[in-house]
Design a protein around this motif. Structure first.
Motif, PDB file in Angstrom:
ATOM      1  N   ARG A   4       0.855  -1.190   0.000  1.00  0.00           N
ATOM      2  CA  ARG A   4       0.000   0.000   0.000  1.00  0.00           C
ATOM      3  C   ARG A   4       0.888   1.235   0.000  1.00  0.00           C
ATOM      4  O   ARG A   4       1.919   1.262   0.674  1.00  0.00           O
ATOM      5  N   LYS A   5       0.480   2.263  -0.731  1.00  0.00           N
ATOM      6  CA  LYS A   5       1.213   3.528  -0.744  1.00  0.00           C
ATOM      7  C   LYS A   5       0.297   4.617  -0.206  1.00  0.00           C
ATOM      8  O   LYS A   5      -0.783   4.858  -0.750  1.00  0.00           O
ATOM      9  N   LEU A   6       0.737   5.270   0.855  1.00  0.00           N
ATOM     10  CA  LEU A   6       0.013   6.402   1.439  1.00  0.00           C
ATOM     11  C   LEU A   6       0.844   7.644   1.161  1.00  0.00           C
ATOM     12  O   LEU A   6       2.022   7.693   1.496  1.00  0.00           O
ATOM     13  N   THR A   7       0.245   8.657   0.539  1.00  0.00           N
ATOM     14  CA  THR A   7       1.014   9.828   0.116  1.00  0.00           C
ATOM     15  C   THR A   7       0.634  11.085   0.886  1.00  0.00           C
ATOM     16  O   THR A   7      -0.462  11.215   1.400  1.00  0.00           O
ATOM     17  N   ASP A   8       1.601  11.989   0.936  1.00  0.00           N
ATOM     18  CA  ASP A   8       1.420  13.341   1.483  1.00  0.00           C
ATOM     19  C   ASP A   8       0.905  13.354   2.923  1.00  0.00           C
ATOM     20  O   ASP A   8      -0.017  14.102   3.260  1.00  0.00           O
ATOM     21  N   ILE A   9       1.529  12.565   3.773  1.00  0.00           N
ATOM     22  CA  ILE A   9       1.206  12.549   5.202  1.00  0.00           C
ATOM     23  C   ILE A   9       2.026  13.648   5.870  1.00  0.00           C
ATOM     24  O   ILE A   9       3.257  13.653   5.782  1.00  0.00           O
ATOM     25  N   SER A  10       1.372  14.591   6.522  1.00  0.00           N
ATOM     26  CA  SER A  10       2.076  15.703   7.170  1.00  0.00           C
ATOM     27  C   SER A  10       2.818  15.223   8.411  1.00  0.00           C
ATOM     28  O   SER A  10       2.268  14.503   9.229  1.00  0.00           O
ATOM     29  N   LEU A  19       4.396   6.834   2.598  1.00  0.00           N
ATOM     30  CA  LEU A  19       4.658   5.539   3.208  1.00  0.00           C
ATOM     31  C   LEU A  19       4.366   4.441   2.205  1.00  0.00           C
ATOM     32  O   LEU A  19       3.343   4.459   1.517  1.00  0.00           O
ATOM     33  N   TYR A  20       5.261   3.494   2.134  1.00  0.00           N
ATOM     34  CA  TYR A  20       5.081   2.275   1.341  1.00  0.00           C
ATOM     35  C   TYR A  20       5.006   1.146   2.359  1.00  0.00           C
ATOM     36  O   TYR A  20       5.971   0.893   3.078  1.00  0.00           O
ATOM     37  N   LEU A  21       3.861   0.481   2.440  1.00  0.00           N
ATOM     38  CA  LEU A  21       3.624  -0.507   3.488  1.00  0.00           C
ATOM     39  C   LEU A  21       3.368  -1.886   2.893  1.00  0.00           C
ATOM     40  O   LEU A  21       2.563  -2.032   1.967  1.00  0.00           O
ATOM     41  N   PRO A  22       4.020  -2.916   3.442  1.00  0.00           N
ATOM     42  CA  PRO A  22       3.741  -4.278   2.986  1.00  0.00           C
ATOM     43  C   PRO A  22       2.286  -4.642   3.270  1.00  0.00           C
ATOM     44  O   PRO A  22       1.706  -4.192   4.249  1.00  0.00           O
ATOM     45  N   LYS A  44      10.522  13.450  -2.438  1.00  0.00           N
ATOM     46  CA  LYS A  44      10.082  12.207  -1.821  1.00  0.00           C
ATOM     47  C   LYS A  44       9.376  11.295  -2.815  1.00  0.00           C
ATOM     48  O   LYS A  44       9.318  10.094  -2.637  1.00  0.00           O
ATOM     49  N   ALA A  45       8.865  11.854  -3.893  1.00  0.00           N
ATOM     50  CA  ALA A  45       8.130  11.077  -4.891  1.00  0.00           C
ATOM     51  C   ALA A  45       9.046  10.333  -5.857  1.00  0.00           C
ATOM     52  O   ALA A  45       8.560   9.556  -6.664  1.00  0.00           O
ATOM     53  N   GLY A  57       8.402  -7.014   2.283  1.00  0.00           N
ATOM     54  CA  GLY A  57       8.149  -6.967   3.717  1.00  0.00           C
ATOM     55  C   GLY A  57       8.804  -5.849   4.491  1.00  0.00           C
ATOM     56  O   GLY A  57       8.778  -5.850   5.719  1.00  0.00           O
ATOM     57  N   ILE A  58       9.394  -4.873   3.808  1.00  0.00           N
ATOM     58  CA  ILE A  58      10.045  -3.751   4.490  1.00  0.00           C
ATOM     59  C   ILE A  58       9.242  -2.481   4.233  1.00  0.00           C
ATOM     60  O   ILE A  58       9.037  -2.088   3.085  1.00  0.00           O
ATOM     61  N   ALA A  59       8.773  -1.836   5.288  1.00  0.00           N
ATOM     62  CA  ALA A  59       8.043  -0.570   5.161  1.00  0.00           C
ATOM     63  C   ALA A  59       9.051   0.548   4.851  1.00  0.00           C
ATOM     64  O   ALA A  59      10.188   0.515   5.311  1.00  0.00           O
ATOM     65  N   VAL A  60       8.618   1.533   4.059  1.00  0.00           N
ATOM     66  CA  VAL A  60       9.492   2.654   3.687  1.00  0.00           C
ATOM     67  C   VAL A  60       8.776   3.959   3.959  1.00  0.00           C
ATOM     68  O   VAL A  60       7.608   4.138   3.591  1.00  0.00           O
ATOM     69  N   ALA A  61       9.457   4.892   4.615  1.00  0.00           N
ATOM     70  CA  ALA A  61       8.995   6.265   4.773  1.00  0.00           C
ATOM     71  C   ALA A  61       9.939   7.146   3.956  1.00  0.00           C
ATOM     72  O   ALA A  61      11.140   7.160   4.196  1.00  0.00           O
TER      73      ALA A  61
END
Length: 67
Positions: A4-10, A19-22, A44-45, A57-61
């Motif tokens: 899952r990719k969550l974008t533009d989190i303040s 965030l890139y989440l497994p 960041k993009a 399996g590795i989360a990325v911020a």
């Protein structure tokens, strides 16, 4: 897509991160990335291998910042 990719989190009033989440239950190690660019470019993009890390399996911020 196995992440899952969550974008533009303040994370401050003016700065944001992605965030890139497994897509698996439980905890995951976290890789925190601040782009380079010599204070002249970069964002960041610019995803690099973030999708591949999240799929394995590795989360990325990935954060934008200012100096």
């Amino acid at each position: 897509m196995t992440f899952r990719k969550l974008t533009d989190i303040s994370y401050t009033d003016t700065q944001k991160l992605d965030l890139y989440l497994p897509n698996r239950a439980g905890k995951a190690p976290l890789f925190i990335f601040f782009h380079g660019g010599g204070i002249e470019n970069g964002d960041k993009a610019d995803p690099g291998s973030f999708a591949e890390l999240a799929e394995n399996g590795i989360a990325v911020a990935s954060a934008n910042y200012r100096l």
